[in-house]
Design an enzyme around this catalytic site. Structure first.
Site, short mmCIF file in Angstrom:
data_model
loop_
_atom_site.label_atom_id
_atom_site.label_comp_id
_atom_site.label_asym_id
_atom_site.label_seq_id
_atom_site.Cartn_x
_atom_site.Cartn_y
_atom_site.Cartn_z
N CYS B 84 -56.00 -36.46 -29.45
CA CYS B 84 -57.44 -36.25 -29.26
C CYS B 84 -57.75 -35.56 -27.93
O CYS B 84 -57.37 -34.41 -27.73
CB CYS B 84 -58.21 -37.55 -29.44
SG CYS B 84 -59.98 -37.27 -29.60
N HIS B 194 -56.85 -39.13 -34.87
CA HIS B 194 -56.32 -40.36 -34.31
C HIS B 194 -55.30 -40.99 -35.27
O HIS B 194 -55.71 -41.70 -36.18
CB HIS B 194 -57.45 -41.36 -34.04
CG HIS B 194 -58.30 -40.96 -32.89
ND1 HIS B 194 -58.02 -41.35 -31.60
CD2 HIS B 194 -59.40 -40.17 -32.82
CE1 HIS B 194 -58.93 -40.84 -30.78
NE2 HIS B 194 -59.77 -40.11 -31.49
N GLU B 196 -53.48 -43.46 -34.76
CA GLU B 196 -53.54 -44.92 -34.63
C GLU B 196 -54.71 -45.53 -35.40
O GLU B 196 -54.80 -46.74 -35.55
CB GLU B 196 -53.61 -45.31 -33.14
CG GLU B 196 -54.96 -45.14 -32.46
CD GLU B 196 -55.28 -43.70 -32.03
OE1 GLU B 196 -54.56 -42.77 -32.47
OE2 GLU B 196 -56.24 -43.51 -31.26
#
Lengths: 257, 216
Positions: B84, B194, B196
């Site tokens: 990001c 992202h 995650e």
């Protein structure tokens, strides 16, 4: 093909348990928030929203702990709201593992909190929650006003104008709940949803009133929402997230399958 | 064996989710730090980022994370994953905050999505670009292993990367414009989305990173 419309199960949590009332009364116990969050994650929910309705301070420590446990197990975005009053409250929840924090009453008392927190943490993690009730004007034209305290206290603020102002102050997203519809299972208030989605450039999550899968479809296609939030239809097993997505996809809505 | 993964912490927000997703994906050990010794001793480096670019760049420079990153990339030649704003910080310059010079590790601009932003079919697109969008894999890469072309990842950003050397683009995403979703060069892989927060696809990408030898 492009950005998918999001389906967001919502956990209303009180003293560490998921509850869901009808019009904010008649609370039913729906279980352990960590277990429920994991279940929705596995089902393919696009995000999870966690609304803390606990009043006491002790209860709020429980909330931080619960958010930490969810964030360790769930790898989709997590929004936490309820009782957020200060920049420090926001920091506490972000540090506990929330990706976004939802601000409601505090934004009304202190709109600068939205600007300050958006500048400090980025607009992407600042959600402003709006609880709106329909209060038509004297000529019967639709108008929606913001209410606080579970829909009991009017603020005099026009919901659409407020959404515009919050976007200007740096909110990254609006979580719009119809207080007339919340818990009724009669569907979203599409009028206010449409009015706000047309007025602002940031995404809008429609909330309050989902009782069946057509309501989710209507929120997107008629309300113009970017995401739809629901609680009880998922908690009590009436529908699963994959069922909801398949239903929406069959009606031409782009979803993440 | 993934060895030790250092997540560079320059003080801009919560990195627990990155760390816990790496642990969940099978990392032997994850350290979240800006300590030079720990980062130099790590086997892999993750360069994340959230928030506004001006503050990020100021902290990156103040804590000398730019030098640590350069050591990992060039000196030590370790696998590096930028995420990001971490990806945006690698570019030459960002339009955010009135214009901010970045690290120029990869030549290119970080541009605003534009307001109003309009899709291919004429519909108005919201900014930030927030949610699950399809990533087109524009070239093969070990980090795409086991992930189907067109898989959706979670994005949240108002500015997008536009790299000068188009051959470095490993993935792209359409949102009014064609934005760079992933860049790859030698032992560096950078993503705008992202991983995650991208459920099974994101965890697979992190697993691939943990097994990657840094070659492509």
């Amino acid at each position: 093909m492009g950005l998918a419309k999001r389906i967001i199960p919502c956990l209303d949590v009180e003293n560490g348990r998921v509850v869901k009332g009808v019009n904010f009364v008649d609370i039913r116990d729906a279980g352990d928030p960590v277990e429920i969050a994991i279940r929705y994650n596995e089902q393919g929910a696009d995000e999870i929203t966690f609304l803390d309705i606990t009043a006491s301070h002790e209860g709020r420590d429980t909330t931080v702990h619960t958010v930490e446990k969810i964030a360790e197990e769930v790898f989709i975005p997590l929004t936490v709201g309820g009782g957020i009053r200060t920049v420090q409250d926001i920091r506490t929840m972000l540090n506990a593992g929330a990706d976004k924090v939802s601000i409601n009453t505090a934004a009304i008392h202190n709109p600068e909190l939205v600007r300050e927190s958006a500048e400090r943490f980025g607009s992407q993690c600042i959600v402003v929650a709006i609880d709106a009730k329909r209060v038509d004007d004297v000529e019967g034209r639709p108008r929606w006003e913001i209410f606080t305290h579970g829909g009991r206290r009017p603020t005099g603020l026009d919901a659409v104008a407020w959404a515009v102002r919050m976007a200007e102050l740096g909110a990254g997203e609006i979580l719009l709940t119809s207080m007339d519809r919340d818990g009724t299972k009669n569907g979203f208030d599409l009028g206010v949803t449409r009015a706000i989605t047309e007025a602002i450039e940031i995404p809008v999550i429609a909330s309050g009133g989902v009782g069946n899968l057509d309501h989710l479809v209507d929120g997107i296609l008629l309300g113009g929402a970017d995401a739809v939030l629901a609680a009880s239809i998922f908690h009590f097993g009436e529908y699963t997230v994959p069922e909801a997505k398949a239903y929406m996809a069959a009606r031409g809505i782009e979803v993440r399958l | 064996m993934s060895g030790v993964v250092a997540v560079i912490d320059y003080g801009m927000g919560n990195l627990h989710s990155v760390a816990s997703a790496l642990a969940h994906a099978g990392a032997d050990k994850v350290v979240v730090t800006h300590d030079a010794r720990q980062i130099r001793a790590a086997d892999r480096v993750v360069f994340p980022g959230v928030g506004a670019i001006r503050d990020c760049m100021a902290e990156i420079r103040r804590l000398e994370c730019d030098q640590l990153l350069a050591d990992a990339l060039v000196g030590q030649h370790k696998p590096v994953l930028a995420i990001c704003v971490g990806m945006q910080a690698l570019m030459t310059h960002s339009e955010e905050n009135g214009g901010v010079p970045c690290l120029n590790v990869i030549p290119g601009e970080v541009r605003y999505f534009g307001n109003p932003l309009v899709g291919a079919d004429g519909q108005r697109l919201k900014v930030p670009h927030m949610g699950w969008n399809e990533v087109r894999q524009t070239r093969d890469h070990p980090l795409w292993q086991g992930i189907a072309d067109g898989t959706r990842f979670y994005f949240v950003h108002s500015y997008y990367v536009d790299a000068v050397q188009r051959e470095l683009v490993a993935g792209s995403v359409d949102y009014g414009v064609c934005a760079d979703a992933a860049l790859a060069r030698d032992n560096l892989f950078a993503v705008q989305f992202h991983p995650e927060k991208s459920h099974t696809a994101g965890l697979q990408l992190l697993r691939n990173f943990l097994e990657w030898n840094g070659k492509c």
